[in-house]
Structures are given as C-alpha cells and as structure tokens.
Motif scaffolding. Structure first.
Motif, mmCIF file in Angstrom:
data_model
loop_
_atom_site.group_PDB
_atom_site.id
_atom_site.type_symbol
_atom_site.label_atom_id
_atom_site.label_comp_id
_atom_site.label_asym_id
_atom_site.label_seq_id
_atom_site.Cartn_x
_atom_site.Cartn_y
_atom_site.Cartn_z
ATOM 1 N N LEU A 51 0.820 -1.216 0.000
ATOM 2 C CA LEU A 51 0.000 0.000 0.000
ATOM 3 C C LEU A 51 0.850 1.260 0.000
ATOM 4 O O LEU A 51 0.499 2.246 -0.661
ATOM 5 C CB LEU A 51 -0.966 -0.018 1.181
ATOM 6 N N ALA A 52 1.965 1.246 0.718
ATOM 7 C CA ALA A 52 2.863 2.408 0.692
ATOM 8 C C ALA A 52 3.413 2.615 -0.717
ATOM 9 O O ALA A 52 3.467 3.747 -1.214
ATOM 10 C CB ALA A 52 4.000 2.232 1.698
ATOM 11 N N GLY A 53 3.785 1.538 -1.373
ATOM 12 C CA GLY A 53 4.273 1.646 -2.745
ATOM 13 C C GLY A 53 3.198 2.123 -3.708
ATOM 14 O O GLY A 53 3.454 2.953 -4.582
ATOM 15 N N LEU A 54 2.000 1.614 -3.524
ATOM 16 C CA LEU A 54 0.882 2.041 -4.358
ATOM 17 C C LEU A 54 0.588 3.525 -4.159
ATOM 18 O O LEU A 54 0.412 4.272 -5.131
ATOM 19 C CB LEU A 54 -0.362 1.206 -4.035
ATOM 20 N N ALA A 55 0.572 3.956 -2.907
ATOM 21 C CA ALA A 55 0.335 5.379 -2.609
ATOM 22 C C ALA A 55 1.418 6.246 -3.233
ATOM 23 O O ALA A 55 1.128 7.300 -3.807
ATOM 24 C CB ALA A 55 0.272 5.602 -1.099
ATOM 25 N N ALA A 56 2.661 5.796 -3.137
ATOM 26 C CA ALA A 56 3.760 6.560 -3.727
ATOM 27 C C ALA A 56 3.603 6.649 -5.241
ATOM 28 O O ALA A 56 3.798 7.713 -5.837
ATOM 29 C CB ALA A 56 5.107 5.924 -3.364
ATOM 30 N N GLY A 57 3.229 5.548 -5.857
ATOM 31 C CA GLY A 57 3.024 5.550 -7.304
ATOM 32 C C GLY A 57 1.891 6.463 -7.727
ATOM 33 O O GLY A 57 1.999 7.199 -8.708
ATOM 34 N N MET A 58 0.812 6.438 -6.959
ATOM 35 C CA MET A 58 -0.331 7.286 -7.284
ATOM 36 C C MET A 58 -0.021 8.762 -7.059
ATOM 37 O O MET A 58 -0.601 9.628 -7.718
ATOM 38 C CB MET A 58 -1.545 6.855 -6.464
ATOM 39 N N ALA A 59 0.914 9.041 -6.154
ATOM 40 C CA ALA A 59 1.294 10.428 -5.877
ATOM 41 C C ALA A 59 2.284 10.968 -6.906
ATOM 42 O O ALA A 59 2.549 12.155 -6.944
ATOM 43 C CB ALA A 59 1.899 10.533 -4.474
ATOM 44 N N GLY A 60 2.831 10.113 -7.726
ATOM 45 C CA GLY A 60 3.775 10.573 -8.737
ATOM 46 C C GLY A 60 4.958 9.639 -8.917
ATOM 47 O O GLY A 60 5.640 9.675 -9.916
ATOM 48 N N GLY A 61 5.235 8.842 -7.903
ATOM 49 C CA GLY A 61 6.268 7.825 -8.035
ATOM 50 C C GLY A 61 7.690 8.267 -7.795
ATOM 51 O O GLY A 61 8.622 7.517 -8.072
ATOM 52 N N SER A 62 7.871 9.456 -7.251
ATOM 53 C CA SER A 62 9.241 9.912 -7.007
ATOM 54 C C SER A 62 9.799 9.272 -5.731
ATOM 55 O O SER A 62 9.063 8.693 -4.928
ATOM 56 C CB SER A 62 9.289 11.435 -6.871
ATOM 57 N N GLU A 63 11.080 9.390 -5.566
ATOM 58 C CA GLU A 63 11.731 8.901 -4.351
ATOM 59 C C GLU A 63 11.145 9.603 -3.126
ATOM 60 O O GLU A 63 10.917 8.985 -2.085
ATOM 61 C CB GLU A 63 13.240 9.148 -4.432
ATOM 62 N N SER A 64 10.848 10.877 -3.262
ATOM 63 C CA SER A 64 10.235 11.645 -2.179
ATOM 64 C C SER A 64 8.830 11.139 -1.871
ATOM 65 O O SER A 64 8.441 11.069 -0.696
ATOM 66 C CB SER A 64 10.196 13.130 -2.561
ATOM 67 N N ASP A 65 8.074 10.778 -2.890
ATOM 68 C CA ASP A 65 6.730 10.236 -2.688
ATOM 69 C C ASP A 65 6.792 8.930 -1.900
ATOM 70 O O ASP A 65 5.984 8.699 -0.995
ATOM 71 C CB ASP A 65 6.022 9.985 -4.027
ATOM 72 N N LEU A 66 7.764 8.089 -2.228
ATOM 73 C CA LEU A 66 7.913 6.827 -1.509
ATOM 74 C C LEU A 66 8.336 7.074 -0.066
ATOM 75 O O LEU A 66 7.800 6.459 0.853
ATOM 76 C CB LEU A 66 8.903 5.907 -2.209
ATOM 77 N N LYS A 67 9.264 7.991 0.121
ATOM 78 C CA LYS A 67 9.715 8.318 1.480
ATOM 79 C C LYS A 67 8.537 8.809 2.319
ATOM 80 O O LYS A 67 8.353 8.381 3.462
ATOM 81 C CB LYS A 67 10.815 9.373 1.425
#
Length: 85
Positions: A51-67
């Motif tokens: 879910l964290a990875g999915l959220a990061a991808g939906m937010a744009g997929g940047s390293e900052s989004d994942l963090k």
C-alpha cells in the motif's frame, strides 16, 4: 538464484514488471515491513509495504513520494502499537 542478493532480486523483479528506473531504499521498505509485522500482525507487513508503494506511485512515483508514504505508514503502525500497549 541462491547467489542473488536482495538488491539483485529487486532489480530483477523491477525489470520483469517493466520498471525501467528504480532508486529504491530497500532498507526503509524492510523497516516498514518489520514495524507493521510487530505493531499490527505479521501478515500486515507485505500488505502495508504494498500500500505504501501504491500510494507513492499514485502520488507521482518519485523517491520523495515513496519516502513520504513509508513515513506515513510507519507512523500509523507506531500509533497502533502505542494504542495496544
């Protein structure tokens, strides 16, 4: 495959999934999984990291989004753990 490191595996899976560029902090993902497994229940670990990875991808997929997604999910797990204490 037995000689493959975890980082090698991540690169292999990413390539198979069509992910061309990947700058993944593997340790932070594993840390999130550990917190989820201990604070919630063991099966929460893969689901939480997914879910964290999915959220990061939906937010744009940047390293900052994942963090940001990892930090948010970690904080939630810690709140759950504190509430159960």
């Amino acid at each position: 495959m037995a000689d493959m490191t975890l980082d090698d595996w991540v690169v292999t899976v990413a390539a198979e999934l069509g992910i061309k560029e990947l700058d993944l902090d593997t340790e932070s993902v594993l840390d999130l999984a550990a917190v989820a497994a201990h604070a919630v229940v063991r099966p929460a670990a893969p689901l939480t990291t997914f879910l964290a990875g999915l959220a990061a991808g939906m937010a744009g997929g940047s390293e900052s989004d994942l963090k940001d997604a990892i930090e948010t999910a970690t904080a939630l797990c810690e709140r759950v753990e504190e509430a159960d204490a």
